[in-house]
Scaffold this active site. Structure first.
Site, PDB file in Angstrom:
ATOM      1  N   SER A   1       0.301  -0.826   0.420  1.00  0.00           N
ATOM      2  CA  SER A   1      -0.281  -0.364   0.400  1.00  0.00           C
ATOM      3  C   SER A   1       0.888   1.462  -0.007  1.00  0.00           C
ATOM      4  O   SER A   1       2.426   1.291  -0.033  1.00  0.00           O
ATOM      5  CB  SER A   1      -1.130   0.132   1.415  1.00  0.00           C
ATOM      6  OG  SER A   1       0.162  -0.042   2.377  1.00  0.00           O
ATOM      7  N   LYS A   2       0.121   2.196   0.045  1.00  0.00           N
ATOM      8  CA  LYS A   2       0.968   3.652  -0.118  1.00  0.00           C
ATOM      9  C   LYS A   2       2.074   4.021   1.182  1.00  0.00           C
ATOM     10  O   LYS A   2       2.327   4.592   0.933  1.00  0.00           O
ATOM     11  CB  LYS A   2      -0.113   4.959  -0.534  1.00  0.00           C
ATOM     12  CG  LYS A   2       0.545   5.999  -0.420  1.00  0.00           C
ATOM     13  CD  LYS A   2      -0.426   7.204  -1.094  1.00  0.00           C
ATOM     14  CE  LYS A   2      -0.230   8.597  -1.007  1.00  0.00           C
ATOM     15  NZ  LYS A   2       0.997   9.075  -0.185  1.00  0.00           N
TER      16      LYS A   2
END
Ligand code: GLU
Length: 518
Positions: free
Chosen positions: A261-262
Site C-alpha cells: 500500500s501507499k
C-alpha cells in the site's frame, strides 16, 4: 484458430497509477511484443464520481517515461476507437437493450433508501435469484407498472439476471481452472439511468469484444469478477471469441503480511507511483520513481521480476531480452514481495552502466542547488572517480546503513571537497589525529615544494615526482596529504585528486592546511 494477440491496459483515471498497475501494463506489453501483437490503451471512466482530473495525462506521461509503448488507444488513435469509455455511451446502450430484450437483464427501480432498508432487514443481503422477487424490478412488478415507471422517467438500474446453481469455470493462464458457483454472485448492476452510463462490468466486456482483445492480463484483485465476465460473454453469445484470462500475482508489502500500500512506501521511504503526483484536491504530493532519481530501465527491470523470472539467475535484462524471455504461463500464482531495496540495487546497476557524461546533467543540477558551478569535464571526472564509493545513510527507522551509490543525488555531499576547500582543519577529527604527527608538518611543507615543481599537473607527472621524493625520503605521506586536500579521510586516489583539483588549488589547500595545523 490462431488469433492475433491483442491485449489492453485499461486503467480508471481515479488518481495516479499505482506501481502494481505499471507492472500489469508491462506484462501486457511484453506479451504483446513477444507475439507480434497489439497493446491497447483504454480509459475506463464510466464511474464519474471517481474521476480525477489530470490522472489520464499522468498515466500517459508515466508510460512515455518508462518506455512502454502502446499501439493504439487514447492519445495514440486506432481503428477501434473511441478508446475512452465515456465517449462510447451510444455503443453500450445497444448491448444493454439486447440483454433486456432477451430477458437476460432486467430493470430495477429500488431507491438507495429501499436497498438500505433491505440490508438492515436481511443479514448479508444480496440482490439475486432468492431476493429479487421481493424487490421492485421488472421481474416482480406487472408490465404496466414497469412501462409507467419508465415513461415517467423514474430512475433505474439494469441488473444482470444470474441463474443460480451453476458451476462457472474460468480457465486462467496463471491460476488454471478457477471454478465458482453462480449462486454466490449477485445480480450485478450493468447500467445506470442516472448518468446513462454502463458500469465497469458491462463496458469492460463489450469493449474487449469489440476491440477484439485476445488476452486479458490483469491484477489479481479482478479475479473475483472473472466468473461474472464469463457469464456475460455467454449471455451475449460471444463465448467462442472470449479472451483468455491471466490474473497476475498480488504485490505484497516489503515486510509483514498483506498487499502493498501507499502507507508502506511512506513508512519505509520508497515511492509507489512512477511519477510524482500532486493531488489536485488535497494538494498532497506523493513521491515518484522518476523524481527520486530512478532510471526507467531500472524500474522496468525491477518490476518485471515481481511475479516472473526467466528460470535462471539472470536479473539484469533489457526490454528486448525480456520480450524474448517472458513467459506468461510461468508467472507465479503467489504474491510477489515488493522488495524496494532490490529496486535500489537495480538502479545502482543501471546507473553504473551509464558513462559519466550521462550523469552530468543531473549532477550539475545537484551542484547548482548547492551553490556550485563547475565545468562538465570536471563533473564527469568527479563522477568517474567517485561512482564506485559506498555511502552512509540513515534509513526511515533511524538506523545507520551503508550502500553503493545508487542515485546521482548520492554524490552530494560525498563529492563536496572536489569543489569546496575544507573551511577548517579539525585536529579532533579521528583521521586527522591519527595521521597528523610531530614530523608531519615539515613533511607536508616539503611535499608542497615538490608539487610546485611539477610543470604538467597530470596524474602521471605528479605521481613520478612525488614517488621519487617518497623513495628518497622514505616516508608515507598519503594520509596526511589527504588531510591537507580534503580535511579528513575521504576521497579517491591522491594523484587523481590532486590532478582533478589542479595545481593552483592543490597548493592553496596545502598552504591553508600548513597554516591551520602548525
Ligand atoms: N478499469 C479496471 C482498472 O482500473 C481494469 C480492470 C481490467 O483490466 O479489466 O484496473
Amino acid at each position: 484458430m490462431d488469433r492475433k494477440v491483442r491485449v489492453r491496459f485499461a486503467p480508471s483515471p481515479t488518481g495516479p497509477l499505482h506501481i502494481g498497475g505499471v507492472r500489469t501494463a508491462l506484462y501486457n506489453y511484453l506479451f504483446a511484443k513477444q507475439n507480434g501483437g497489439d497493446l491497447i490503451f483504454r480509459i475506463e471512466d464510466t464511474d464519474s464520481s471517481r474521476f480525477v482530473p489530470g490522472a489520464e495525462q499522468y498515466i500517459i506521461e508515466a508510460f512515455e517515461w518508462l518506455g512502454i509503448k502502446f499501439d493504439e488507444g487514447v492519445s495514440y488513435g486506432g481503428e477501434y476507437g473511441p478508446y475512452r469509455q465515456s465517449e462510447r455511451r451510444e455503443i453500450y446502450k445497444k448491448y444493454v437493450d439486447q440483454l433486456l430484450d432477451e430477458g437476460k437483464a432486467y430493470y430495477a427501480f429500488d431507491t438507495p433508501e429501499e436497498l438500505d432498508a433491505k440490508r438492515a432487514e436481511i443479514e448479508n443481503f444480496q440482490y439475486d435469484a432468492k431476493t429479487r422477487g421481493m424487490m421492485r424490478n421488472s421481474l416482480s412488478l406487472p408490465k404496466t407498472e414497469v412501462d409507467r415507471l419508465l415513461s415517467e422517467g423514474a430512475q433505474y438500474v439494469v441488473r444482470f439476471k444470474i441463474e443460480p446453481g451453476r458451476d462457472v469455470h474460468v480457465d486462467d493462464i496463471i491460476r488454471g481452472d478457477v471454478s465458482i458457483n453462480s449462486s454466490i454472485l449477485d445480480d450485478k448492476v450493468l447500467f445506470k439511468s442516472a448518468d446513462q452510463l454502463p458500469t465497469y462490468h458491462l463496458a469492460n466486456i463489450v469493449d474487449d469484444h469489440l476491440m477484439e482483445v485476445s488476452h486479458v492480463i490483469r491484477g489479481e484483485e479482478w479475479l473475483p469478477s472473472a466468473p461474472l465476465h464469463v457469464l456475460l460473454y455467454e449471455a451475449f453469445g460471444w463465448t467462442e471469441s472470449m479472451p483468455r484470462f491471466a490474473h497476475l500475482p498480488l504485490l505484497l508489502k516489503p515486510v509483514g503480511n498483506g498487499k502493498l500500500s501507499k502507507r508502506d512506501g511512506d513508512k519505509l521511504g520508497f515511492p509507489v507511483f512512477p511519477l510524482e503526483w500532486h493531488d489536485p484536491k488535497s494538494g498532497e504530493v506523493s513521491s515518484g520513481y522518476r523524481e527520486k532519481g530512478y532510471l526507467p530501465e531500472a524500474v522496468v527491470n525491477f518490476l518485471a521480476l515481481l511475479g516472473w523470472n526467466p528460470g535462471n539467475d539472470q536479473e539484469i535484462m533489457s526490454m528486448e531480452e525480456m520480450i524474448k524471455l517472458f513467459n506468461l504461463s510461468k508467472c507465479s500464482k503467489n504474491g510477489a514481495r515488493f522488495d524496494y531495496v532490490k529496486g535500489i540495487w537495480f538502479n545502482h546497476q543501471y546507473l553504473l552502466q551509464r558513462p559519466a557524461e550521462l550523469w552530468v546533467p543531473e549532477f550539475d543540477k545537484l551542484l547548482r542547488e548547492n551553490g556550485i558551478e563547475a565545468t562538465p569535464e570536471k563533473e564527469a571526472k568527479v563522477v568517474d572517480l567517485m561512482k564506485l564509493k559506498v555511502i552512509e545513510y540513515t534509513d526511515n527507522q533511524g538506523n545507520k546503513k551503508k550502500r553503493n551509490i545508487s542515485f546521482v543525488s548520492d554524490l552530494w555531499p560525498l563529492t563536496k571537497f572536489f569543489f569546496v576547500a575544507p573551511d577548517k582543519y579539525d585536529k579532533e577529527d579521528k583521521f586527522v589525529r591519527k595521521n597528523w604527527k610531530e614530523e608531519t608538518w615539515a613533511e607536508m611543507d616539503e611535499l608542497a615544494g615538490v608539487l610546485s615543481a611539477v610543470d604538467n599537473f597530470t596524474v602521471d607527472e605528479i605521481k613520478d615526482m612525488v614517488e621519487a621524493w617518497v623513495e628518497a625520503k622514505g616516508c608515507k605521506p598519503w594520509n596526511a596529504w589527504r588531510v591537507c586536500l580534503v580535511g579528513t579521510g575521504q576521497g579517491p586516489d591522491m594523484y587523481e585528486l590532486a590532478a582533478c583539483l589542479g595545481k593552483e588549488e592543490t597548493l592553496r589547500r596545502m598552504d591553508n592546511a600548513l597554516a591551520a595545523l602548525k
